[in-house]
Design a protein around this motif. Structure first.
Motif, short mmCIF file in Angstrom:
data_model
loop_
_atom_site.label_atom_id
_atom_site.label_comp_id
_atom_site.label_asym_id
_atom_site.label_seq_id
_atom_site.Cartn_x
_atom_site.Cartn_y
_atom_site.Cartn_z
N ALA A 195 0.82 -1.21 0.00
CA ALA A 195 0.00 0.00 0.00
C ALA A 195 0.86 1.26 0.00
CB ALA A 195 -0.93 -0.01 1.21
N GLN A 196 2.09 1.19 0.53
CA GLN A 196 2.94 2.37 0.63
C GLN A 196 3.85 2.56 -0.58
OE1 GLN A 196 2.29 4.35 3.14
NE2 GLN A 196 0.81 2.84 3.88
N SER A 197 3.66 1.75 -1.62
CA SER A 197 4.52 1.85 -2.80
C SER A 197 4.29 3.16 -3.54
CB SER A 197 4.25 0.67 -3.74
OG SER A 197 4.93 0.84 -4.97
N GLU A 198 5.35 3.63 -4.24
CA GLU A 198 5.21 4.82 -5.07
C GLU A 198 4.36 4.53 -6.31
OE1 GLU A 198 9.17 5.93 -6.01
OE2 GLU A 198 9.55 6.91 -4.08
N TRP A 199 4.18 3.25 -6.59
CA TRP A 199 3.39 2.83 -7.75
C TRP A 199 2.02 2.36 -7.29
CZ3 TRP A 199 5.07 3.33 -12.78
CH2 TRP A 199 6.43 3.62 -12.95
N ARG A 200 0.97 2.90 -7.86
CA ARG A 200 -0.40 2.50 -7.54
C ARG A 200 -0.85 1.42 -8.52
NH1 ARG A 200 -2.46 6.93 -8.37
NH2 ARG A 200 -3.71 6.65 -10.27
N LEU A 201 -1.45 0.37 -7.99
CA LEU A 201 -1.94 -0.74 -8.82
C LEU A 201 -3.42 -0.53 -9.11
CD1 LEU A 201 -0.97 -3.54 -9.98
CD2 LEU A 201 -2.10 -4.56 -8.00
N GLU A 202 -3.79 -0.52 -10.40
CA GLU A 202 -5.18 -0.34 -10.81
C GLU A 202 -5.63 -1.55 -11.60
OE1 GLU A 202 -5.45 3.28 -12.98
OE2 GLU A 202 -5.12 4.57 -11.24
N ARG A 203 -6.87 -1.96 -11.37
CA ARG A 203 -7.41 -3.14 -12.05
C ARG A 203 -7.97 -2.80 -13.42
NH1 ARG A 203 -7.48 -7.31 -14.36
NH2 ARG A 203 -9.01 -8.93 -14.11
N GLU A 204 -8.79 -1.78 -13.54
CA GLU A 204 -9.42 -1.43 -14.81
C GLU A 204 -8.44 -0.68 -15.69
OE1 GLU A 204 -12.18 -2.37 -16.08
OE2 GLU A 204 -12.87 -3.47 -14.34
N VAL A 205 -8.17 -1.19 -16.87
CA VAL A 205 -7.22 -0.54 -17.78
C VAL A 205 -7.88 -0.34 -19.14
CG1 VAL A 205 -5.26 -1.57 -16.60
CG2 VAL A 205 -6.26 -2.75 -18.53
N ASP A 206 -7.18 0.38 -20.00
CA ASP A 206 -7.71 0.67 -21.32
C ASP A 206 -7.57 -0.53 -22.24
OD1 ASP A 206 -8.30 3.25 -20.55
OD2 ASP A 206 -6.31 4.00 -21.12
#
Length: 392
Positions: free
Chosen positions: A280-291
């Motif tokens: 959760a503290q990563s500089e990178w955010r993980l997103e499920r919905e993509v283009d």
């Protein structure tokens, strides 16, 4: 079939019949269904509704103190020790029941042995669970199944997905990916997509399994708001016996109702496990919905998007499925994706050589994993990419 009084009443009667026979054998249930059928001229509809209940909502199981084959061996061995005598049968069963009670540490009665002796026969299996739907839901499922059967004779189905919410496209494409259908996709999210799917009769040898997978696409399509389809069917003429080509069309206003869920957050346990472990503290955010990534003849839907705090983005595609034709198609899509910032996570268990995949032809970074994809490995690759980009 219209959802009117007589059919709703018939569906309700069948549902109640299944509920009343919970804990009883399939043979008893079938006999009761036959009694309900009587001289009814709509027997085909009744049998169809009963089949849906039996195959999709009822669970039959073998109920026996031992595996029936082992139980028969024990009974027959014990009976062979004496001269056949009908009066001794109950005595033999009582002895065996006592032995089994001691071995299994629970009470076993002669009645349990009688029931379990041939419990593996289909008619003797016990209805242990019945999650029956409402009468209206059962009729909707019947109507849908009647249309699904048409696709078993299809040589090609063309789906036109008109301009819709992008999330509906993604859900539809995920179902196509799940069923592993041979599809050619044209269009874009702004104007809509045309999907051409090869049907089972287009194969060199018609496949029942592929026909079933083909039929499964219809409930998925019903989650799209605006669509139309045309199926090319190969039907045998009843008089000449020759195959003739026919066309079947359907639109989104057909009134059919899907029983599929509107979509799951993840397509596999592998993806779900990876997302849960993402720091959760990563500089990178993980997103499920993509283009959607349009490529010639298809659409690629990466599994995740990785977004840095400074706005940089990468797409992540997990390749864990082993079938050679799937691997060839997947890596071909990656080569056709162009300059899209993409990372591949590839299982070490895959036989890429058998699939004819050459890693030197893959123009994107690869993360290797064994059983689980670790977020740390992906973050290391991201860091390496960023270091190379920032270096003079």
């Amino acid at each position: 079939m219209a959802l009117d009084g007589p059919y709703l009443a018939l569906a309700a009667d069948l549902i109640e019949c299944f509920r009343q026979h919970q804990g009883k054998s399939q043979g008893e249930l079938n006999r009761h269904l036959q009694e309900l059928e009587g001289e009814n001229t709509d027997y085909r509809i009744q049998r169809g509704l009963a089949h849906i209940l039996r195959s999709s909502f009822a669970h039959f199981d073998i109920v026996s103190p031992l595996e029936p084959s082992q139980l028969r061996q024990r009974v027959f061995t014990l009976a062979a020790t004496t001269v056949p005598n009908p009066t001794q049968a109950q005595h033999h069963l009582a002895i065996l029941a006592q032995q089994l009670s001691q071995e299994l540490e629970r009470e076993v009665t002669p009645a349990d042995i009688r029931q379990g002796l041939y419990a593996d026969l289909q008619e003797n299996r016990i209805l242990v669970e019945c999650e029956a739907p409402t009468a209206a839901a059962l009729l909707h499922r019947y109507n849908l199944s009647q249309v699904q059967g048409i696709f078993y004779k299809a040589s090609q189905v063309v789906l036109n997905l008109h301009r819709n919410d992008p999330g509906e496209y993604k859900l539809m494409f995920r179902y196509l990916k799940l069923f592993r259908l041979m599809a050619y996709i044209e269009g874009d999210a702004d104007h809509g997509f045309t999907i051409t799917i090869d049907g089972p009769t287009s194969l060199f040898k018609p496949s029942t399994r592929y026909g079933l997978d083909m039929a499964k696409v219809l409930p998925a399509l019903l989650h799209v708001s605006r669509w139309s389809l045309m199926a090319t069917l190969q039907l045998r003429d009843r008089y000449s016996g020759n195959l003739r080509q026919h066309h079947y069309t359907l639109k989104s206003d057909c009134g059919l109702v899907s029983h599929y869920p509107p979509g799951k957050p993840y397509d596999s346990l592998l993806e779900q496990s990876f997302a849960k472990r993402w720091p959760a503290q990563s500089e990178w955010r993980l997103e499920r919905e993509v283009d959607l990534i349009p490529i010639p003849g298809s659409v690629m839907i990466p599994d995740f998007r990785l977004v840095h705090q400074d706005g940089r983005e990468f797409l992540l595609e997990i390749v864990g499925y082993w079938r050679p034709d799937y691997l060839r198609k997947k890596f071909a899509q990656v080569r056709q994706a162009g300059q899209v910032p993409l990372i591949l996570a590839v299982s070490e268990r895959l036989n890429l050589d058998k699939a004819g995949v050459r890693l030197q032809d893959i123009p994107v970074p690869i993360v290797w994993f064994k059983e689980k994809l670790q977020p740390k490995a992906v973050l290391q690759v991201l860091q390496g990419i960023c270091d190379r980009t920032n270096s003079p």
